[in-house]
Design a protein around this motif. Structure first.
Motif, PDB file in Angstrom:
ATOM      1  N   CYS A 259      25.654  36.511  42.462  1.00 32.62           N
ATOM      2  CA  CYS A 259      26.819  35.712  42.066  1.00 32.62           C
ATOM      3  C   CYS A 259      28.126  36.407  42.432  1.00 32.62           C
ATOM      4  CB  CYS A 259      26.778  35.432  40.567  1.00 32.62           C
ATOM      5  SG  CYS A 259      27.001  36.907  39.545  1.00 32.62           S
ATOM      6  N   PHE A 260      28.071  37.692  42.752  1.00 33.14           N
ATOM      7  CA  PHE A 260      29.222  38.503  43.169  1.00 33.14           C
ATOM      8  C   PHE A 260      30.187  38.836  42.029  1.00 33.14           C
ATOM      9  CE2 PHE A 260      28.095  36.138  47.109  1.00 33.14           C
ATOM     10  CZ  PHE A 260      27.637  37.210  47.838  1.00 33.14           C
ATOM     11  N   CYS A 261      29.819  38.505  40.780  1.00 27.78           N
ATOM     12  CA  CYS A 261      30.730  38.804  39.660  1.00 27.78           C
ATOM     13  C   CYS A 261      31.005  40.305  39.550  1.00 27.78           C
ATOM     14  CB  CYS A 261      30.132  38.316  38.341  1.00 27.78           C
ATOM     15  SG  CYS A 261      30.151  36.539  38.175  1.00 27.78           S
ATOM     16  N   CYS A 262      29.962  41.121  39.761  1.00 21.46           N
ATOM     17  CA  CYS A 262      30.163  42.574  39.619  1.00 21.46           C
ATOM     18  C   CYS A 262      31.142  43.084  40.671  1.00 21.46           C
ATOM     19  CB  CYS A 262      28.826  43.308  39.704  1.00 21.46           C
ATOM     20  SG  CYS A 262      27.852  42.911  41.151  1.00 21.46           S
ATOM     21  N   MET A 263      31.013  42.568  41.892  1.00 16.03           N
ATOM     22  CA  MET A 263      31.917  43.007  42.966  1.00 16.03           C
ATOM     23  C   MET A 263      33.354  42.610  42.660  1.00 16.03           C
ATOM     24  SD  MET A 263      29.594  42.188  46.270  1.00 16.03           S
ATOM     25  CE  MET A 263      28.301  41.296  45.468  1.00 16.03           C
ATOM     26  N   GLU A 264      33.508  41.387  42.137  1.00 20.02           N
ATOM     27  CA  GLU A 264      34.856  40.897  41.846  1.00 20.02           C
ATOM     28  C   GLU A 264      35.512  41.687  40.721  1.00 20.02           C
ATOM     29  OE1 GLU A 264      34.990  36.698  41.198  1.00 20.02           O
ATOM     30  OE2 GLU A 264      33.871  36.253  43.012  1.00 20.02           O
ATOM     31  N   SER A 265      34.690  42.187  39.797  1.00 18.91           N
ATOM     32  CA  SER A 265      35.277  42.827  38.616  1.00 18.91           C
ATOM     33  C   SER A 265      35.494  44.324  38.785  1.00 18.91           C
ATOM     34  CB  SER A 265      34.383  42.584  37.397  1.00 18.91           C
ATOM     35  OG  SER A 265      33.170  43.277  37.558  1.00 18.91           O
ATOM     36  N   CYS A 266      34.894  44.938  39.785  1.00 22.45           N
ATOM     37  CA  CYS A 266      34.977  46.402  39.903  1.00 22.45           C
ATOM     38  C   CYS A 266      36.418  46.845  40.194  1.00 22.45           C
ATOM     39  CB  CYS A 266      34.052  46.905  41.004  1.00 22.45           C
ATOM     40  SG  CYS A 266      34.227  48.687  41.258  1.00 22.45           S
ATOM     41  N   PRO A 267      36.987  47.656  39.321  1.00 21.05           N
ATOM     42  CA  PRO A 267      38.390  48.050  39.515  1.00 21.05           C
ATOM     43  C   PRO A 267      38.588  49.037  40.658  1.00 21.05           C
ATOM     44  CG  PRO A 267      37.466  49.156  37.590  1.00 21.05           C
ATOM     45  CD  PRO A 267      36.415  48.214  38.088  1.00 21.05           C
ATOM     46  N   ARG A 268      37.499  49.583  41.198  1.00 23.27           N
ATOM     47  CA  ARG A 268      37.612  50.566  42.280  1.00 23.27           C
ATOM     48  C   ARG A 268      37.094  50.041  43.606  1.00 23.27           C
ATOM     49  NH1 ARG A 268      40.898  54.653  40.270  1.00 23.27           N
ATOM     50  NH2 ARG A 268      40.895  54.032  38.104  1.00 23.27           N
TER      51      ARG A 268
END
Ligand code: SF4
Ligand code: SF4
Length: 408
Positions: A373-382
């Protein structure tokens, strides 16, 4: 804008407003904006607003305005993940001039980020400094907004907003091809609920259908796109910043997104969100029926943005999406060198597919649970999460097969 055209946000808590009328035709203005210098942004903003009839036709004295940038996650403005603070700052100045009584600025990011960190890293704190504008919190009482079979949650204060000015960032998007005016509205809905909808609507088509419903329920009065520096490639969070040098604006978000397809070199109908929104009567996607003017049109047409992963995913037939992404081992990959072990990716994952490795403390993805779903990629602050694509050649094969199975 006539009364019948005006989204009534106080009414959205109980019923969605009627679609915008396009009987007067759709107009998109593209202004050249070579940099984020205050003078350049002010001139471009003045050009687009004047061409749309002036801000005073939208904002009346005494009204409450929400300026809604894209604040996907706490990243620096130069990374091109979020709307640039200078555009927000100039927009605030113009709303003050128009006589707005209250000017609110805000967005709900992907994942559980501390709002102070979000505002400070995206320079929103600086954007409102010395102005009467207020940064609004989403960490507050929520109110429901119907959206098809779903209920969206928005902050209760949203029902007091008279005018919504959306300030999207033009970026590629690995699931929905692009993120621009239509998708920016999703940020009005609150926090982690967003990733739950990703789990409920996991494929590009189902997610796009849902997002069009969100747009219909919460549509803004005008959208002004930050395309001075855009993101190409692995957007919306891991792509490359690329100078484009324009602002785009319209009251018709569908027409705006259709025009913004030009640097991606794709027809508007190939973007599911645009196609579905036009089919619902929410705006115009036929370029021959959109009046597109402004000093930035040549620059927009001359630029070419690298596409996202969606160029492959869109060819996967809908019923085969899950099995195909598994077969091709498409999944997020943690880049430990950039990771600061904050755990935000694990918190946002709607499938609980990310766990902390006991020995190293770094997160690891369980591929059996991941729905891409790419949610983790979108949320990663780094920006520490990339896409693993070991079987790239098989993806290209899927593209060829998909062209045969589901030509678009
Ligand atoms: S990959 Fe690392 S830095 Fe990024 S959200 Fe996960 S824990 Fe935080
Ligand atoms: S691990 Fe997979 S399911 Fe979980 S947020 Fe990341 S892409 Fe989505």
């Amino acid at each position: 804008m006539s009364n019948t055209d005006t989204p009534d946000h106080a009414a959205t808590a109980t019923t969605a407003p009627a679609p915008l009328s396009n009987s007067g035709g759709s107009r998109v203005v593209v202004a050249a904006c070579p940099s984020y210098s205050p003078d350049a942004v002010e001139a471009a903003l003045t050009e687009v607003l004047d061409a749309l009839g002036g801000l005073e036709t939208l904002v009346k004295p005494g009204q409450t305005v929400l300026i809604k940038p894209n604040l996907l996650c706490p990243r620096r403005p130069e990374e091109a993940v979020t709307t640039h603070p200078e555009l927000v700052r100039q927009m605030i100045r113009m709303c003050v001039k128009a006589g707005a009584a209250r000017i609110w600025v805000g967005d709900s990011p992907a994942g559980l980020h501390a709002e102070k960190d979000l505002w400070s890293r995206t320079d929103m704190t600086t954007a409102v400094e010395g102005t009467p504008a207020e940064l609004k919190s989403w960490d507050t009482k929520q109110t429901p907004v119907p959206c098809g079979d779903d209920l969206l949650a928005v902050p209760e204060w949203f029902t007091q907003v008279d005018v919504v000015i959306s300030l999207p960032k033009l970026k590629t998007h690995s699931l929905t091809t692009m993120t621009c005016a239509l998708k920016n509205v999703f940020g009005i809905t609150s926090g982690l609920a967003k990733s739950k909808f990703h789990a409920k609507y996991p494929s590009p088509l189902t997610m796009s259908t849902f997002l069009v419903g969100v747009f219909a329920a919460l549509r803004p009065h005008v959208s002004i796109v930050d395309a001075v520096t855009v993101m190409e490639g692995l957007g919306p969070a891991n792509g490359r910043p690329r100078p484009l040098g324009v602002l785009l604006a319209s009251r018709d978000a569908v027409a705006l997104d259709a025009v913004a397809c030009a640097p991606l070199r794709i027809p508007p109908a190939s973007v599911p969100m645009i196609r579905l929104a036009a089919a619902r009567g929410l705006g115009e996607m036929d370029l021959s029926r959109i009046e597109c003017t402004g000093t930035g049109v040549p620059q927009l047409n001359a630029t070419r943005m690298k596409p996202s992963l969606a160029r492959y995913l869109r060819y996967i037939p809908e019923p085969m999406f899950r099995v195909t992404t598994r077969l091709f081992q498409l999944r997020p990959r943690i880049q430990e060198r950039q990771c600061v072990k904050c755990g935000i990716c694990a918190g946002v994952c709607p499938r609980h597919a990310i766990a902390t490795q006991p020995r190293s403390g770094y997160p690891a993805v369980n591929p059996k649970e991941c729905i891409v779903c790419f949610c983790c990629m979108e949320s990663c602050p780094r920006g520490a999460i990339a896409v693993q694509l070991y079987l790239g050649s098989m993806v290209r094969l899927a593209q060829r097969v998909g062209k045969v199975v589901s030509p678009q």
